[in-house]
Scaffold this active site. Structure first.
Site, PDB file in Angstrom:
ATOM      1  N   GLU A  73       0.851  -1.198   0.000  1.00 57.69           N
ATOM      2  CA  GLU A  73       0.000   0.000   0.000  1.00 57.69           C
ATOM      3  C   GLU A  73       0.885   1.246   0.000  1.00 57.69           C
ATOM      4  O   GLU A  73       1.799   1.351   0.796  1.00 57.69           O
ATOM      5  CB  GLU A  73      -0.909  -0.021   1.241  1.00 57.69           C
ATOM      6  CG  GLU A  73      -1.887   1.111   1.287  1.00 57.69           C
ATOM      7  CD  GLU A  73      -2.609   1.288  -0.044  1.00 57.69           C
ATOM      8  OE1 GLU A  73      -3.306   0.360  -0.477  1.00 57.69           O
ATOM      9  OE2 GLU A  73      -2.446   2.354  -0.684  1.00 57.69           O
ATOM     10  N   LYS A 113       8.201  -1.670  -2.396  1.00 56.39           N
ATOM     11  CA  LYS A 113       7.597  -0.890  -1.307  1.00 56.39           C
ATOM     12  C   LYS A 113       8.685  -0.310  -0.390  1.00 56.39           C
ATOM     13  O   LYS A 113       8.672   0.888  -0.069  1.00 56.39           O
ATOM     14  CB  LYS A 113       6.634  -1.783  -0.515  1.00 56.39           C
ATOM     15  CG  LYS A 113       6.041  -1.123   0.698  1.00 56.39           C
ATOM     16  CD  LYS A 113       5.174   0.069   0.357  1.00 56.39           C
ATOM     17  CE  LYS A 113       4.975   0.956   1.550  1.00 56.39           C
ATOM     18  NZ  LYS A 113       4.223   2.157   1.276  1.00 56.39           N
ATOM     19  N   CYS A 143       6.203   4.527   9.111  1.00 52.67           N
ATOM     20  CA  CYS A 143       6.783   3.765   7.991  1.00 52.67           C
ATOM     21  C   CYS A 143       8.246   4.053   7.677  1.00 52.67           C
ATOM     22  O   CYS A 143       9.041   3.121   7.570  1.00 52.67           O
ATOM     23  CB  CYS A 143       5.951   4.000   6.735  1.00 52.67           C
ATOM     24  SG  CYS A 143       4.314   3.289   6.872  1.00 52.67           S
TER      25      CYS A 143
END
Ligand code: NAD
Ligand code: UDX
Length: 463
Positions: free
Chosen positions: A162, A221, A277
């Site tokens: 995502e 990612k 993150c």
């Protein structure tokens, strides 16, 4: 496989918004989001949609449209797994706090628990989608757990990381730059990819849906986050040089950002990046690189974190130095605690570290954040474990009114770039503060000239 029933394990910042958008765009699909955290699920089901546990602009409207129609939040994990054809795993993958890889590697215990749960419950073939951010080659471990159940169920594992950013999650999900789906190159793997493509194709143009092998998807990612964070650390490194040379980092960022090869985004100098993150994913990348013996690669990326830590620390050091080398007993107003605007998420927020440093210097912090409350602030400081919770409590007070937070303060520090801060009556704030009144703008948010004209001693990052 035509997908009509989806389960998502993990009702957090990714699982909640992502599934709400899938439900909104795919009325023919039943979407059930499950979580072990009963309080979180109860909040998602709160009658008043303004009380859902995650604040994201536009999210409550989408939840109001879809909830209990084709979007469901539940703690009945097994039932949702059993009924679903496609299962997103969207659980947290924090940095390990124990054992081998402590402080670096991603903790995959929640991921493994999900795999074991799915393996135990599944009675028919399923597609398992890695939505969490994972180290490259995690799908291998998942496959090994899932394929060894002995009950004959076939699993296909896809990687579908995502890319949403908090604060703009709904818009990012509605209009993604790209959707990335990695799968096995076998015919079954390709079929599974197509099933997931069909879900996204309900609203995402097909040319924006990228298909790759699993490992490229997993690694993309981590790479995307490393590149984004690297830009912030790069401009922050230049901000320190600007402060020594009378260059202005905003002007430098604009000048380089107009070069189309560089681009203008992610060049905003700041007190340092936060969020759940960037740091976690770079540390993970560093760990993986070291595990393969790639020490130069590891060192290269680790420098992004080292620079970010330095930026946070030098912000607090500057406050102390400017306030005549002591903040002991002084009131410092903090505007903002969230790691960026338009979110109630505080994970790894620079504000936490700046507060910690200033409390070490015995400052009293008076905080206002439009979306973060006192309990969260205390929990964040307690989590650092620098001092006893009672001492944190003594040194930090939260206000639900910014003017009260600033009253009689020696200085205001801006830690989050909430738009509303720009619209305050800064003359009124100035009048209520001790003189000289300082502003330390960690987000380069306010108009320097205007603030200086009012009478503030105004300092921003990189000028
Ligand atoms: P989060 O902590 O907000 O949510 C994770 C949820 O999973 C929690 O509510 C937790 O209770 C639940 N959970 C954990 N183990 C479970 C289990 N075995 N069964 C059921 N529920 C379980 O985390 P998040 O921010 O949503 O992040 C999830 C993943 O997505 C992470 O890997 C993260 O790196 C990645 N990611 C996050 C963002 C972001 O902006 N937050 C963006 C992109 C990717
Ligand atoms: C990031 C990635 O952008 C997203 O694609 C990924 O899915 C999750 O991690 P997020 O952490 O939610 O998203 O927010 P982001 O907008 O990337 O900001 C991260 C931090 O960097 C914030 O603290 C922000 O204030 C800071 N930042 C960002 C800067 O200091 N300067 C910038 O120019 C941009």
């Amino acid at each position: 496989m035509k997908i009509t029933n989806i389960c998502c394990i993990g009702a957090g910042y990714v699982g909640g918004p992502t599934m709400a958008v899938i439900a909104e765009k795919c009325p023919h699909i039943k979407v059930t989001v499950v979580d072990l955290n009963e309080a979180r699920i109860a909040a998602w089901n709160d009658e008043d949609v303004n009380n859902i546990p995650i604040y994201e602009p536009g999210l409550n409207e989408i939840v109001a449209n879809t909830r209990n129609k084709n979007l469901f939040f539940s703690t009945a994990v097994d039932q949702a797994i059993d009924e679903a054809q496609l299962i997103f795993i969207s659980v947290n993958t924090p940095t390990k706090t124990y054992g081998t890889g402590k402080g670096m590697a991603a903790d995959l215990k929640h991921i493994e628990l999900c795999a074991r749960q799915i393996a135990k419950v599944a009675k028919n073939d399923k597609i398992i989608v890695e939505k969490s951010t994972l180290p490259v080659r995690t799908a291998e471990a998942l496959k090994s757990i899932l394929d060894n159940t002995g009950n004959g169920v076939q699993f296909q594992i896809l990687s579908n990381p995502e890319f949403l950013a908090e604060g703009t999650a709904v818009q990012d999900l509605l209009h993604p730059d790209r959707v990335l789906i990695g799968g096995e190159t076998t015919p079954e793997g390709q079929q599974a990819i197509e099933s997931l493509v069909d879900v996204y194709a309900n609203w995402v143009p097909k040319e924006r849906i990228l298909k790759t092998n699993v490992w490229s998807s997993e690694l993309s990612k981590l790479t995307a986050n490393a590149f984004l964070a690297q830009r912030v650390s790069s401009i922050n490194a230049m901000s320190e040089l600007c402060e020594k040379t009378e260059a202005n980092v905003n002007e430098v960022a604009k000048a380089i950002g107009m070069d189309s090869r560089i681009g203008s985004k992610f060049l905003k100098a700041s007190v340092g990046f936060g969020g759940s993150c960037f740091q976690k994913d770079i540390l993970n990348l560093v760990y993986i690189s070291k595990a393969f013996g790639l020490n130069e690669v590891a060192d290269y990326w680790e420098q992004v974190i080292i620079m970010n830590d330095h930026q946070k620390r030098r912000f607090s050091r500057n406050i102390v130095q400017t306030l005549y080398n002591t903040v002991s007993g002084k009131k410092i107003a903090f505007l903002g605690w969230a790691f960026k605007k338009d979110t109630n998420d505080t994970r790894e927020s620079a504000a936490i570290y700046v507060a910690d440093d200033l409390i070490n210097e015995q400052a009293n912090i008076a905080l206002y954040d439009p979306k973060v409350g006192h309990q969260q602030v205390l929990a964040d400081l307690d989590y650092l474990d620098t001092r006893k919770p009672a001492d944190n409590e003594k040194h930090i007070h939260t206000f639900d009114n910014p003017y009260m937070a600033c009253e009689n303060a020696h200085a205001v520090a801006i830690l989050t770039e909430w738009d509303e801060f720009k619209d305050y009556d800064w003359k009124k704030i100035y009048d209520s503060m001790l003189k000289p009144a300082f502003i330390f703008d960690g987000r380069n948010l306010l108009d320097a000239e205007k603030m200086r004209a009012i009478g503030f001693v105004y300092q921003s990052i990189g000028s």
